[in-house]
Design an enzyme around this catalytic site. Structure first.
Site, PDB file in Angstrom:
ATOM      1  N   PHE A 142       0.834  -1.219   0.000  1.00 26.00           N
ATOM      2  CA  PHE A 142       0.000   0.000   0.000  1.00 26.00           C
ATOM      3  C   PHE A 142       0.865   1.265   0.000  1.00 26.00           C
ATOM      4  O   PHE A 142       0.783   2.107  -0.900  1.00 26.00           O
ATOM      5  CB  PHE A 142      -0.910  -0.069   1.232  1.00 26.00           C
ATOM      6  CG  PHE A 142      -1.802   1.119   1.460  1.00 26.00           C
ATOM      7  CD1 PHE A 142      -2.548   1.665   0.424  1.00 26.00           C
ATOM      8  CD2 PHE A 142      -1.935   1.673   2.728  1.00 26.00           C
ATOM      9  CE1 PHE A 142      -3.394   2.752   0.642  1.00 26.00           C
ATOM     10  CE2 PHE A 142      -2.782   2.748   2.957  1.00 26.00           C
ATOM     11  CZ  PHE A 142      -3.510   3.299   1.917  1.00 26.00           C
ATOM     12  N   ARG A 173       8.248 -10.075  -3.934  1.00 24.49           N
ATOM     13  CA  ARG A 173       8.589 -11.488  -3.780  1.00 24.49           C
ATOM     14  C   ARG A 173       8.330 -12.266  -5.060  1.00 24.49           C
ATOM     15  O   ARG A 173       9.003 -13.242  -5.331  1.00 24.49           O
ATOM     16  CB  ARG A 173       7.847 -12.087  -2.587  1.00 24.49           C
ATOM     17  CG  ARG A 173       8.512 -11.613  -1.296  1.00 24.49           C
ATOM     18  CD  ARG A 173       8.051 -12.371  -0.120  1.00 24.49           C
ATOM     19  NE  ARG A 173       6.822 -11.804   0.426  1.00 24.49           N
ATOM     20  CZ  ARG A 173       6.339 -12.139   1.611  1.00 24.49           C
ATOM     21  NH1 ARG A 173       6.970 -13.039   2.342  1.00 24.49           N
ATOM     22  NH2 ARG A 173       5.235 -11.584   2.063  1.00 24.49           N
ATOM     23  N   ASP A 233      13.512 -11.481  -1.259  1.00 19.78           N
ATOM     24  CA  ASP A 233      12.839 -11.765   0.010  1.00 19.78           C
ATOM     25  C   ASP A 233      13.688 -11.163   1.130  1.00 19.78           C
ATOM     26  O   ASP A 233      14.926 -11.188   1.058  1.00 19.78           O
ATOM     27  CB  ASP A 233      12.721 -13.289   0.204  1.00 19.78           C
ATOM     28  CG  ASP A 233      11.799 -13.614   1.365  1.00 19.78           C
ATOM     29  OD1 ASP A 233      10.673 -14.088   1.113  1.00 19.78           O
ATOM     30  OD2 ASP A 233      12.188 -13.376   2.549  1.00 19.78           O
ATOM     31  N   LEU A 234      13.037 -10.643   2.144  1.00 18.52           N
ATOM     32  CA  LEU A 234      13.768  -9.995   3.246  1.00 18.52           C
ATOM     33  C   LEU A 234      14.747 -10.949   3.927  1.00 18.52           C
ATOM     34  O   LEU A 234      15.735 -10.515   4.515  1.00 18.52           O
ATOM     35  CB  LEU A 234      12.790  -9.460   4.288  1.00 18.52           C
ATOM     36  CG  LEU A 234      11.956  -8.245   3.877  1.00 18.52           C
ATOM     37  CD1 LEU A 234      11.010  -7.853   4.996  1.00 18.52           C
ATOM     38  CD2 LEU A 234      12.865  -7.066   3.527  1.00 18.52           C
ATOM     39  N   ALA A 253       9.251  -2.736   3.229  1.00 22.61           N
ATOM     40  CA  ALA A 253       8.677  -4.085   3.398  1.00 22.61           C
ATOM     41  C   ALA A 253       8.751  -4.557   4.842  1.00 22.61           C
ATOM     42  O   ALA A 253       9.747  -4.350   5.527  1.00 22.61           O
ATOM     43  CB  ALA A 253       9.422  -5.078   2.502  1.00 22.61           C
ATOM     44  N   LYS A 294       7.932  -4.172  15.237  1.00 19.14           N
ATOM     45  CA  LYS A 294       8.358  -2.914  14.638  1.00 19.14           C
ATOM     46  C   LYS A 294       9.355  -2.180  15.547  1.00 19.14           C
ATOM     47  O   LYS A 294      10.303  -1.558  15.067  1.00 19.14           O
ATOM     48  CB  LYS A 294       7.153  -2.008  14.348  1.00 19.14           C
ATOM     49  CG  LYS A 294       6.236  -2.482  13.241  1.00 19.14           C
ATOM     50  CD  LYS A 294       6.897  -2.662  11.887  1.00 19.14           C
ATOM     51  CE  LYS A 294       7.220  -1.385  11.156  1.00 19.14           C
ATOM     52  NZ  LYS A 294       7.758  -1.666   9.787  1.00 19.14           N
ATOM     53  N   PRO A 338       5.001   6.217  10.694  1.00 17.74           N
ATOM     54  CA  PRO A 338       3.616   6.584  10.377  1.00 17.74           C
ATOM     55  C   PRO A 338       2.636   5.975  11.394  1.00 17.74           C
ATOM     56  O   PRO A 338       2.912   4.946  12.005  1.00 17.74           O
ATOM     57  CB  PRO A 338       3.364   5.958   9.000  1.00 17.74           C
ATOM     58  CG  PRO A 338       4.665   5.380   8.547  1.00 17.74           C
ATOM     59  CD  PRO A 338       5.507   5.193   9.763  1.00 17.74           C
ATOM     60  N   VAL A 353      -2.418   4.433   8.323  1.00 17.58           N
ATOM     61  CA  VAL A 353      -2.329   5.063   7.008  1.00 17.58           C
ATOM     62  C   VAL A 353      -3.574   4.721   6.187  1.00 17.58           C
ATOM     63  O   VAL A 353      -3.929   3.542   6.043  1.00 17.58           O
ATOM     64  CB  VAL A 353      -1.055   4.590   6.267  1.00 17.58           C
ATOM     65  CG1 VAL A 353      -0.907   5.327   4.940  1.00 17.58           C
ATOM     66  CG2 VAL A 353       0.187   4.785   7.131  1.00 17.58           C
ATOM     67  N   SER A 411      -4.390  -1.674   7.214  1.00 19.75           N
ATOM     68  CA  SER A 411      -4.942  -0.398   7.686  1.00 19.75           C
ATOM     69  C   SER A 411      -6.230  -0.027   6.945  1.00 19.75           C
ATOM     70  O   SER A 411      -7.131   0.588   7.512  1.00 19.75           O
ATOM     71  CB  SER A 411      -3.903   0.727   7.581  1.00 19.75           C
ATOM     72  OG  SER A 411      -3.370   0.840   6.290  1.00 19.75           O
TER      73      SER A 411
HETATM   74  N1  NAP Z   1      -0.434   0.899   6.738  1.00 15.63           N
HETATM   75  C1  NAP Z   1      -0.232   1.411   7.943  1.00 15.63           C
HETATM   76  O1  NAP Z   1      -1.175   1.881   8.599  1.00 15.63           O
HETATM   77  C2  NAP Z   1       1.157   1.484   8.505  1.00 15.63           C
HETATM   78  C3  NAP Z   1       1.384   2.277   9.628  1.00 15.63           C
HETATM   79  C4  NAP Z   1       2.675   2.370  10.154  1.00 15.63           C
HETATM   80  C5  NAP Z   1       3.710   1.676   9.563  1.00 15.63           C
HETATM   81  N2  NAP Z   1       3.457   0.884   8.475  1.00 15.63           N
HETATM   82  C6  NAP Z   1       4.603   0.177   7.898  1.00 15.63           C
HETATM   83  O2  NAP Z   1       4.655   0.503   6.515  1.00 15.63           O
HETATM   84  C7  NAP Z   1       5.185  -0.593   5.771  1.00 15.63           C
HETATM   85  C8  NAP Z   1       4.246  -0.942   4.648  1.00 15.63           C
HETATM   86  O3  NAP Z   1       2.964  -1.224   5.171  1.00 15.63           O
HETATM   87  P1  NAP Z   1       1.680  -1.339   4.237  1.00 15.63           P
HETATM   88  O4  NAP Z   1       0.515  -0.902   5.030  1.00 15.63           O
HETATM   89  O5  NAP Z   1       1.966  -0.726   2.930  1.00 15.63           O
HETATM   90  O6  NAP Z   1       1.585  -2.925   4.142  1.00 15.63           O
HETATM   91  P2  NAP Z   1       1.381  -3.941   2.951  1.00 15.63           P
HETATM   92  O7  NAP Z   1       0.540  -3.357   1.881  1.00 15.63           O
HETATM   93  O8  NAP Z   1       0.921  -5.198   3.617  1.00 15.63           O
HETATM   94  O9  NAP Z   1       2.855  -4.116   2.411  1.00 15.63           O
HETATM   95  C9  NAP Z   1       3.822  -4.858   3.073  1.00 15.63           C
HETATM   96  C10 NAP Z   1       4.846  -5.259   2.056  1.00 15.63           C
HETATM   97  O10 NAP Z   1       5.902  -5.978   2.712  1.00 15.63           O
HETATM   98  C11 NAP Z   1       6.221  -7.090   1.918  1.00 15.63           C
HETATM   99  N3  NAP Z   1       6.806  -8.178   2.701  1.00 15.63           N
HETATM  100  C12 NAP Z   1       6.330  -8.742   3.828  1.00 15.63           C
HETATM  101  N4  NAP Z   1       7.146  -9.730   4.227  1.00 15.63           N
HETATM  102  C13 NAP Z   1       8.158  -9.792   3.324  1.00 15.63           C
HETATM  103  C14 NAP Z   1       9.308 -10.613   3.162  1.00 15.63           C
HETATM  104  N5  NAP Z   1       9.623 -11.593   4.020  1.00 15.63           N
HETATM  105  N6  NAP Z   1      10.122 -10.389   2.105  1.00 15.63           N
HETATM  106  C15 NAP Z   1       9.839  -9.413   1.208  1.00 15.63           C
HETATM  107  N7  NAP Z   1       8.761  -8.616   1.294  1.00 15.63           N
HETATM  108  C16 NAP Z   1       7.933  -8.800   2.340  1.00 15.63           C
HETATM  109  C17 NAP Z   1       4.915  -7.514   1.281  1.00 15.63           C
HETATM  110  O11 NAP Z   1       5.182  -8.291   0.148  1.00 15.63           O
HETATM  111  P3  NAP Z   1       4.135  -9.368  -0.430  1.00 15.63           P
HETATM  112  O12 NAP Z   1       3.158  -8.553  -1.236  1.00 15.63           O
HETATM  113  O13 NAP Z   1       4.965 -10.292  -1.219  1.00 15.63           O
HETATM  114  O14 NAP Z   1       3.467 -10.015   0.756  1.00 15.63           O
HETATM  115  C18 NAP Z   1       4.289  -6.169   0.967  1.00 15.63           C
HETATM  116  O15 NAP Z   1       4.748  -5.688  -0.277  1.00 15.63           O
HETATM  117  C19 NAP Z   1       5.419  -1.709   6.794  1.00 15.63           C
HETATM  118  O16 NAP Z   1       6.757  -1.627   7.216  1.00 15.63           O
HETATM  119  C20 NAP Z   1       4.481  -1.339   7.929  1.00 15.63           C
HETATM  120  O17 NAP Z   1       4.926  -1.870   9.151  1.00 15.63           O
HETATM  121  C21 NAP Z   1       2.215   0.764   7.931  1.00 15.63           C
END
Ligand code: NAP
Length: 324
Positions: free
Chosen positions: A21, A42, A68-69, A89, A165, A188, A191, A203
């Site tokens: 996202f 991935r 991959d991480l 990621a 985190k 953040p 979001v 979120s």
């Molecule tokens: N959204 C919020 O409200 C929010 C708030 C604060 C912080 N964050 C942080 O912002 C970041 C992005 O969040 P988001 O909301 O955009 O989440 P998201 O849409 O679920 O995206 C997470 C991404 O991480 C990747 N990922 C997870 N495990 C992985 C691994 N082992 N190897 C490689 N890639 C991996 C996923 O890849 P796949 O598609 O392959 O699964 C996906 O592209 C995260 O660090 C999250 O903690 C988010």
């Protein structure tokens, strides 16, 4: 494309987890600024990453790299030759096994690869979950970049996402110090905003459940909200501003869930939005004070939360997740 703002022309940066996202918005804005982007995913062939290929500038300047991480070599290949890394990621789950180790070891791998490649700066996407989870904080105090979540409290409440985190951000700071890497962190809050990808992330689900009738009540809790475009902008601002340093809390406003459902119901009265709190005993929780001054000081103009909620619902409609 805004041709007058080509701050990234000639620079190559890596964005981890590009299909997610927040990262999708970051890739979009980086491409608009003229950057060449290596986005790690991935599975580059997966339909869930197809939206990236349609972004303006993607054909010429977006390269999707399979990584991959937990696979250092795949990350090193993606990062080698880059001037910057945006490490976005992360697993987003409360399952301790799926959360903690990949978040922490993934972050160490990204920082090691960035150090090896000699990048100028790493921007790490942490979370307000690494900032405000502390039962000892009194409600009058201001949540800002000096606050850290209490790990024992996260463990005791089984909040493994915030635990992961927090530990991942701590690991990032330690690794950066050891390796002499320039690290800046964005923290953040929840979001929201338009989705570029087709899948729902955690979120956005938070709002979707109030529109589908699946949530019959709302919780007696408060949360901070921010627009996804502002989060992506924040990442670019802290990358480009050479004097940026430390952590940047990225939040626009703190609302009680009751305020969120009220705003949604006023704007979209035809959805079955809950109007009853699940907790009718305890007093209504008060919003906490926070500071987003650091990001404002480097030029971020936050989108008001009402606009953010509105755009989230319209996007959910447009993507077919809810009827219009
Ligand atoms: N959204 C919020 O409200 C929010 C708030 C604060 C912080 N964050 C942080 O912002 C970041 C992005 O969040 P988001 O909301 O955009 O989440 P998201 O849409 O679920 O995206 C997470 C991404 O991480 C990747 N990922 C997870 N495990 C992985 C691994 N082992 N190897 C490689 N890639 C991996 C996923 O890849 P796949 O598609 O392959 O699964 C996906 O592209 C995260 O660090 C999250 O903690 C988010």
């Amino acid at each position: 494309m805004t041709m007058d703002n080509q701050t990234g022309a000639g620079q190559t940066v890596c964005v981890t987890g590009a299909g997610g996202f927040i990262a999708s918005w970051l890739v979009k804005l980086l491409l608009e600024r003229g950057y060449t982007v290596r986005g790690t995913v991935r599975n580059p062939e997966d339909e869930k990453n197809a939206h990236l290929k349609n972004l303006e500038g993607a054909e010429e300047r977006l390269i999707l790299v399979k990584a991959d991480l937990l696979d250092y070599n795949s990350l090193a290949e993606a990062i080698n030759g880059c001037q910057g890394v945006f490490h976005v990621a992360s697993p987003v789950t409360d399952d301790p096994v799926q959360m903690v180790e990949p978040a922490v070891n993934g972050t160490k791998n990204v920082l090691d690869a960035a150090a090896e490649a000699g990048v100028r700066r790493v921007v790490f996407t942490s979370s307000i979950g690494a900032v405000y989870m502390d039962p000892k904080r009194d409600y009058e105090s201001v949540v800002d970049e000096s606050c850290w979540s209490n790990l024992d409290f996260c463990k005791d409440t089984k909040n493994w996402y915030c635990y992961g985190k927090t530990v991942a951000e701590q690991a990032a700071w330690e690794r950066a110090k050891e390796k002499g890497l320039d690290l800046v962190v964005v923290n953040p809050c929840v979001v929201l905003g338009p989705l570029l990808q087709s899948a729902i992330n955690a979120s956005t689900l938070h709002i979707l459940k109030y529109l589908t009738g699946s949530a019959k009540t709302y919780a007696n809790s408060v949360q901070a909200y921010v627009h996804v475009r502002d989060v992506a902008e924040a990442h670019i601002l802290v990358f480009e501003n050479t004097s940026a340093s430390g952590r940047y809390l990225c939040a626009e406003s703190v609302l009680h869930r009751g305020d969120v459902v009220d705003l949604l119901a006023k704007m979209f009265p035809h959805y079955p939005i809950p109007n009853r709190c699940s907790d009718e005993v305890k007093p209504r929780m008060k919003p906490y004070n926070f500071s987003n001054q650091k990001l404002k000081d480097i030029g971020l103009e936050f989108t008001p939360v009402k606009q953010c909620l509105y755009e989230t619902v319209i996007s959910l409609q447009e993507k077919g997740h809810i009827p219009k």
